[in-house]
Write a protein that holds these residues in place. Structure first.
Motif, PDB file in Angstrom:
ATOM      1  N   TRP A   5      42.661   7.748 -44.331  1.00  0.00           N
ATOM      2  CA  TRP A   5      43.030   8.179 -42.986  1.00  0.00           C
ATOM      3  C   TRP A   5      43.302   9.678 -43.043  1.00  0.00           C
ATOM      4  O   TRP A   5      44.168  10.135 -43.776  1.00  0.00           O
ATOM      5  N   LYS A   6      42.567  10.463 -42.251  1.00  0.00           N
ATOM      6  CA  LYS A   6      42.647  11.915 -42.337  1.00  0.00           C
ATOM      7  C   LYS A   6      43.146  12.570 -41.049  1.00  0.00           C
ATOM      8  O   LYS A   6      42.847  13.726 -40.782  1.00  0.00           O
ATOM      9  N   PRO A  47      47.166   3.669 -41.225  1.00  0.00           N
ATOM     10  CA  PRO A  47      47.250   2.401 -40.479  1.00  0.00           C
ATOM     11  C   PRO A  47      46.335   1.337 -41.079  1.00  0.00           C
ATOM     12  O   PRO A  47      45.296   1.647 -41.652  1.00  0.00           O
ATOM     13  N   SER A  48      46.738   0.075 -40.948  1.00  0.00           N
ATOM     14  CA  SER A  48      45.884  -1.016 -41.413  1.00  0.00           C
ATOM     15  C   SER A  48      44.813  -1.332 -40.377  1.00  0.00           C
ATOM     16  O   SER A  48      43.770  -1.899 -40.699  1.00  0.00           O
ATOM     17  N   GLN A  49      45.067  -0.948 -39.127  1.00  0.00           N
ATOM     18  CA  GLN A  49      44.078  -1.120 -38.070  1.00  0.00           C
ATOM     19  C   GLN A  49      44.362  -0.105 -36.967  1.00  0.00           C
ATOM     20  O   GLN A  49      45.489   0.336 -36.799  1.00  0.00           O
ATOM     21  N   THR A  54      42.335   3.866 -29.004  1.00  0.00           N
ATOM     22  CA  THR A  54      43.196   4.881 -29.608  1.00  0.00           C
ATOM     23  C   THR A  54      42.358   5.863 -30.415  1.00  0.00           C
ATOM     24  O   THR A  54      42.569   7.081 -30.346  1.00  0.00           O
ATOM     25  N   LEU A  55      41.387   5.359 -31.165  1.00  0.00           N
ATOM     26  CA  LEU A  55      40.502   6.222 -31.942  1.00  0.00           C
ATOM     27  C   LEU A  55      39.726   7.156 -31.008  1.00  0.00           C
ATOM     28  O   LEU A  55      39.611   8.353 -31.271  1.00  0.00           O
ATOM     29  N   LEU A  69      38.320  11.693 -38.833  1.00  0.00           N
ATOM     30  CA  LEU A  69      39.596  10.979 -38.946  1.00  0.00           C
ATOM     31  C   LEU A  69      39.601   9.903 -40.023  1.00  0.00           C
ATOM     32  O   LEU A  69      40.661   9.559 -40.553  1.00  0.00           O
ATOM     33  N   ILE A  70      38.431   9.349 -40.311  1.00  0.00           N
ATOM     34  CA  ILE A  70      38.346   8.239 -41.258  1.00  0.00           C
ATOM     35  C   ILE A  70      37.273   8.541 -42.292  1.00  0.00           C
ATOM     36  O   ILE A  70      36.143   8.873 -41.939  1.00  0.00           O
TER      37      ILE A  70
END
Length: 104
Positions: A5-6, A47-49, A54-55, A69-70
């Motif tokens: 997670w970035k 986060p796990s999800q 939101t993304l 971001l990922i």
């Protein structure tokens, strides 16, 4: 597979240093109202999800893509190769359970 997670780095590159700044930006640019605790969790933890909405809001607010971001490492995990089981071994296992093998 490894996922990183970035968000913190993506925000810092856009001079967003605090959760409060990110929260305001999400409300102004993406119309997403999140609690301070939710923004803080996104900012400080992996986060796990994450909801797709939101993304999308994060990408809109930060003017970035999901790739910013990922980070996903899809390198296959190597598994040890199990030796093939012989038919004699299988029949012994079946006999030990009191069952016979189906007809061939």
């Amino acid at each position: 597979m490894n996922i990183k997670w970035k968000l913190r780095m993506a925000a810092a590159q856009r001079e967003i240093w605090t959760g409060a700044q990110l929260r305001r930006l999400l409300a102004e640019k993406a119309g997403l109202e999140l609690s301070s605790a939710s923004v803080s969790a996104l900012f400080t933890k992996e986060p796990s999800q994450v909801k797709m909405s939101t993304l999308a809001a994060l990408c809109t607010a930060l003017e970035c893509t999901p790739n910013d971001l990922i980070e996903v490492d899809t390198t296959p995990v190597e598994r040890p190769v199990a030796p093939p089981r012989l038919a004699a071994d299988l029949s012994r296992v079946a006999s030990a359970r009191g069952r016979s093998m189906p007809p061939i």
